[in-house]
Design an enzyme around this catalytic site. Structure first.
Site, short mmCIF file in Angstrom:
data_model
loop_
_atom_site.label_atom_id
_atom_site.label_comp_id
_atom_site.label_asym_id
_atom_site.label_seq_id
_atom_site.Cartn_x
_atom_site.Cartn_y
_atom_site.Cartn_z
N GLY A 185 0.83 -1.21 0.00
CA GLY A 185 0.00 0.00 0.00
C GLY A 185 0.86 1.25 0.00
O GLY A 185 1.83 1.34 0.74
N THR A 211 5.08 1.71 6.28
CA THR A 211 3.70 1.25 6.43
C THR A 211 2.90 2.21 7.30
O THR A 211 3.38 2.64 8.35
CB THR A 211 3.57 -0.17 7.01
OG1 THR A 211 2.20 -0.39 7.37
CG2 THR A 211 4.40 -0.35 8.28
N ILE A 212 1.72 2.56 6.84
CA ILE A 212 0.87 3.43 7.64
C ILE A 212 0.35 2.70 8.87
O ILE A 212 -0.10 3.31 9.82
CB ILE A 212 -0.34 3.97 6.83
CG1 ILE A 212 -1.29 2.85 6.40
CG2 ILE A 212 0.10 4.79 5.64
CD1 ILE A 212 -2.68 3.35 6.00
N ASP A 213 0.42 1.36 8.86
CA ASP A 213 -0.08 0.57 10.00
C ASP A 213 0.84 0.65 11.22
O ASP A 213 0.42 0.34 12.32
CB ASP A 213 -0.26 -0.89 9.60
CG ASP A 213 -1.40 -1.08 8.62
OD1 ASP A 213 -2.27 -0.18 8.55
OD2 ASP A 213 -1.42 -2.11 7.92
N MET A 218 -8.17 2.67 8.98
CA MET A 218 -7.38 1.51 8.57
C MET A 218 -6.60 0.91 9.74
O MET A 218 -6.44 1.55 10.78
CB MET A 218 -6.42 1.89 7.44
CG MET A 218 -7.09 1.92 6.07
SD MET A 218 -5.88 2.19 4.75
CE MET A 218 -6.87 1.77 3.31
N LEU A 263 -8.23 7.14 1.28
CA LEU A 263 -7.77 8.52 1.30
C LEU A 263 -6.73 8.76 2.38
O LEU A 263 -5.85 9.59 2.24
CB LEU A 263 -8.95 9.48 1.49
CG LEU A 263 -10.13 9.30 0.53
CD1 LEU A 263 -11.13 10.40 0.73
CD2 LEU A 263 -9.67 9.26 -0.91
#
Lengths: 410, 410
Positions: free
Chosen positions: B18, B141-143, B185, B308
Site C-alpha cells: 500500500g 507502512t501506515i499501519d 485503517m 484517502l
C-alpha cells in the site's frame, strides 16, 4: 464617508444546516462588521440556530478579543452549533416573538436555501406587524447550489478537499491498478463532485469518469463506461455524486436506504452510509468481473468521502476564507445603512485576475430554490469540461504539485 | 571520513504494498544516498515492484535533476508503481535470476513486513549461490506494525490525516449532535485508529470511544459504551479500526464481506467498502433507537476513511517526510560501506526534544512479523491513554488549532 442609520436594539446571528470549513469566518465577519459600524447593542449568537432563538439560548459575541475571534473564524464547523429544523409558519412566529421580547432588530442567518427561506418568512411576518427587523441571509453551502450566486462560501474549501482526495487516490489507483469509486456529497447539484476534475494534472490522471445528479443515471451505460475506460487504461477512477438519480427521478442512494431501513422515518439519508458505493462496486464486479469481460480477479473498491469533506481541519481555500469573512462583514454593514433586508450574493467580475463583488439581492430571489450545474460543464454525461475547471480553479486556489516518474524504461 | 567499499554493478529500488504519503521520500533518499557515496552504476527503479524485476521492466533513476527529484519525493503514493504480489521461493528465484542478468549488486525494497520477507528470501538465495548482493529493506507502512521500529515512515502522515479528519468531524458532531462512527485503517494493529485521540483538544471533544484490533470486540459491550456516552453527552463520536475482531478471532469486516461476496476468491477485503461502518450504525439504531432507550429519532451515521488516509495530497507530517528521506539515504550509505544487508529501523532517543537514530537490524528481525499496540496505550478496551498521545504527537507534528465559543450564555 458612509452614513449609518442604525436602529436601537440587539442583533442575533445564527448558523444553520450542514457545517462548512469557513462558516465561522462569516460569523466573525458579521460581528466585526457590526462593531466597525458603531453598533451599540448586544450581539447574540443563537445556540443551535433557530432552536436557540425560540429557547432563548444565546451567547454574547460583542466582547470577544480580536485574536480569539480570529481563531474561532479559522475553526471549521458552526461554533454556535447548528440544527436541521426547517421552521414552518408557527415556528417562525415563535422566532419573531423571541426577537420582540429581546428587542432584536438585526437578524443574520448563515445558511443555505432553507435558511434563506426561514429568514424570508420571519422578515415578512415582522413587516406585517410593523416591527422593524433588518433580516439578512448570509450564504453558506458546500453544495454551491444557491441562485444568483457565482458560488457560495464553504464550497471552495470542500472542493479543495475533494480535489486533494482525488489527487491522492488517483496516484494510489495508478500504483495499484483497479477500479475505484469515490462517492462525493451533492444531493441536487454536481458542483462538488465535478471539483474532482481538478485532480487531473496530466493526461492519464483520473478521475476518468464523473457522474453528477444533473444527468439521469443509467446503470447499463455506467457499466459500459467503466468497461471502456478500464479496457483502455488498465485502471479506472470514478467520481459519483451521492445524488445521482435514475429514470424514476428518485436518488439511487434513497432507493437503497429504503431497502435496508424499512423501519425508519422517511428521513432521506444520502451521507453517512457506504451503501451507494458498495452497490456500484458490487454491480461492476458482477457484470464485468467474469472471464469473458475483465477477468475474475478484477479489483473493485468504493470509498464514500462522507462528512469529512465539509469540515476537514487544515484543508481550506484561502479565497473561500476571505470571501466568507467579507460576506458576513458586508451583511452587517448593509444592515446598519438603513431599514433594509436581503441576501448577500457573490458576483464574479473577472476570471483572470480573479475578482468578485458582493451584491444585495432579495431574500425571495434565493429562498428555497436550487441552482444546478450548467450543461456546458458536463460532457457526454460522464465527464466535466474545461469551462468548469476555469470556473472552479480560482475558488479552490493552489493545489499540491504532483510530479510523476516518466523517464524512459530501460 | 567514512570509507566506502562499493562493489561494481547496478542497484534496484522497488516500492511495494500500500502506498503512503512519503514513500517517494524514501525513494529519493535512496537515490541521493547512492550518488553521494560515489555509486557509479545504474540505479534501476522496478516498475510495480517485484513484477518489474522479473519482467525486466525498469526506469533509470541516476540522472534525475535534483529539483525534479524533490517534487517526486513530495508526491504521495509509489512513483514506481506497486504490487500486492507476495513472492514464494520460485518467484524469488526469478528475482535473483533477473539481478544476476542485470548485474544488480544492490537491492533496496521499500515496504512493510511482507516486503522485508521478500528481501530476506532473495538475500538468503544470493548468499547460498555466493552472489554478492547487498539487500536492504526500507521500512514503510501506515499501519506502524513493524518490529524493532519505534514507528515507521508513512505512519505519521496517515496519523495526521486521521487526527485532522476527527478534529473536523468532532466539530461537525458537536454542531449537529448524533452518533457518528468513523472506520479507520489497521488490520492487525490499532496505532492509526488510536491517532484519532489527537483530535481531542478540550475535555468534551471526541472521539469519545476508540476500538482497536488488540482488544476483543464485543458488540454488546460496544452498544452499552455508546449508550453510556450518548446518555451523558447527547452525542458520541466513535473511532473503530477496520481490523476489530470478535471472540472467534476473525475480523468482523471479513465476516461481513463473506456474507456479501460468497462468490469471491477469498481475498480478505477490509477497506474499499462501507460494510463494517454500516453494520455498526444499523446495530446501534436497532438496539438503542427505540422509545425506551435513546428515542426513535436517534441520528446514527458511519463514514469509512478508506484509501484517502494513506495518501491524501497536502496532508503530510514534516517529521515523517524527513525521516522517510533519511531512512532511504542511510540504507544506501550502509550498502556502500561493505558487504552487508539488513533493514533500517527508527529508534527513539528522547521524546522532548524529539530525537531519533537509525539502526541497522537483521532482515529476519522484521520479516513477516507484526507489532501490536502495547497494552499501556489502551484504557478499558474503548479508549486511548495519554502515554500513547505522548508517543504519537511528535511523529504527527503540529495540528490545526481549534477555538471553541465558550462565553457565558445570556
Amino acid at each position: 464617508m458612509v452614513k449609518y442609520y442604525p436602529i436601537e436594539g440587539n442583533a442575533v446571528i445564527g448558523q444553520s444546516g450542514g457545517p462548512t470549513a469557513v462558516i465561522n469566518q462569516s460569523l466573525a465577519g458579521c460581528v466585526e462588521g457590526l462593531l466597525e459600524c458603531g453598533f451599540k447593542g448586544k450581539i447574540l449568537g443563537a445556540h443551535n440556530a433557530v432552536r436557540g432563538i425560540v429557547a432563548n439560548d444565546f451567547i454574547e459575541l460583542q466582547n470577544i478579543p480580536q485574536d480569539r475571534l480570529n481563531r474561532i473564524a479559522a475553526t471549521p464547523s458552526a461554533a454556535l452549533g447548528s440544527t436541521r429544523d426547517k421552521p414552518n409558519e408557527e415556528y417562525c412566529e415563535r422566532i419573531l416573538k423571541s426577537f420582540k421580547k429581546n428587542n432584536v432588530r438585526y437578524f443574520f442567518y448563515i445558511g443555505g436555501n432553507d435558511s434563506s427561506d426561514t429568514c424570508r418568512i420571519v422578515n415578512k411576518m415582522a413587516k406585517e406587524t410593523n416591527y422593524e427587523l433588518r433580516a439578512f441571509h448570509i450564504s453558506k453551502t458546500i453544495d454551491n447550489d444557491l441562485m444568483c450566486n457565482d458560488h457560495t462560501p464553504g464550497f471552495g474549501s470542500a472542493a479543495k478537499y475533494v480535489a486533494c482526495a482525488f489527487m491522492g487516490d488517483n496516484l494510489d489507483n495508478r500504483a495499484l491498478a483497479g477500479i475505484k469509486i469515490n462517492i462525493t456529497m451533492g444531493r441536487n447539484a454536481g458542483f462538488l463532485t465535478a471539483a474532482s476534475v481538478l485532480a487531473r494534472q496530466s493526461p492519464t490522471d483520473g478521475p476518468h469518469l464523473i457522474y453528477v445528479p444533473e444527468v439521469e443515471f443509467n446503470i447499463d451505460k455506467f457499466i459500459e463506461d467503466v468497461n471502456r475506460v478500464y479496457s483502455e487504461r488498465g485502471r479506472c477512477l470514478i467520481a459519483v455524486s451521492e445524488g445521482i438519480r435514475d429514470a424514476s427521478g428518485k436518488a439511487i442512494a434513497i432507493q437503497l436506504a429504503e431497502k435496508v431501513e424499512k423501519d425508519e422515518h422517511g428521513n432521506e439519508q444520502y451521507s453517512g452510509s457506504g451503501a451507494l458505493g458498495d452497490y456500484l462496486a458490487k454491480t461492476i464486479k458482477e457484470r464485468l468481473g467474469t472471464e469473458e469481460r475483465l477477468g475474475t480477479d478484477l479489483r473493485v473498491r468504493a470509498d464514500t468521502l462522507g462528512y469529512l469533506q465539509r469540515g476537514f481541519a487544515g484543508c481550506v481555500s484561502k479565497i473561500d476564507q476571505t470571501e466568507a469573512r467579507e460576506i458576513g462583514r458586508i451583511a452587517a454593514q448593509m444592515s446598519m445603512s438603513g431599514n433594509i433586508d436581503g441576501s448577500i450574493a457573490i458576483v464574479r467580475i473577472s476570471d483572470v485576475p480573479y475578482r468578485v463583488e458582493y451584491k444585495r439581492i432579495e431574500l425571495s430571489d434565493v429562498a428555497a430554490k436550487t441552482k444546478k450545474m450548467p450543461q456546458e460543464y458536463i460532457i457526454d454525461g460522464c465527464n466535466i469540461s474545461d469551462a468548469y475547471k476555469k470556473y472552479v480553479s480560482p475558488i479552490v486556489g493552489p493545489l499540491p504539485v504532483i510530479e510523476l516518474l516518466r523517464t524512459h524504461r530501460v
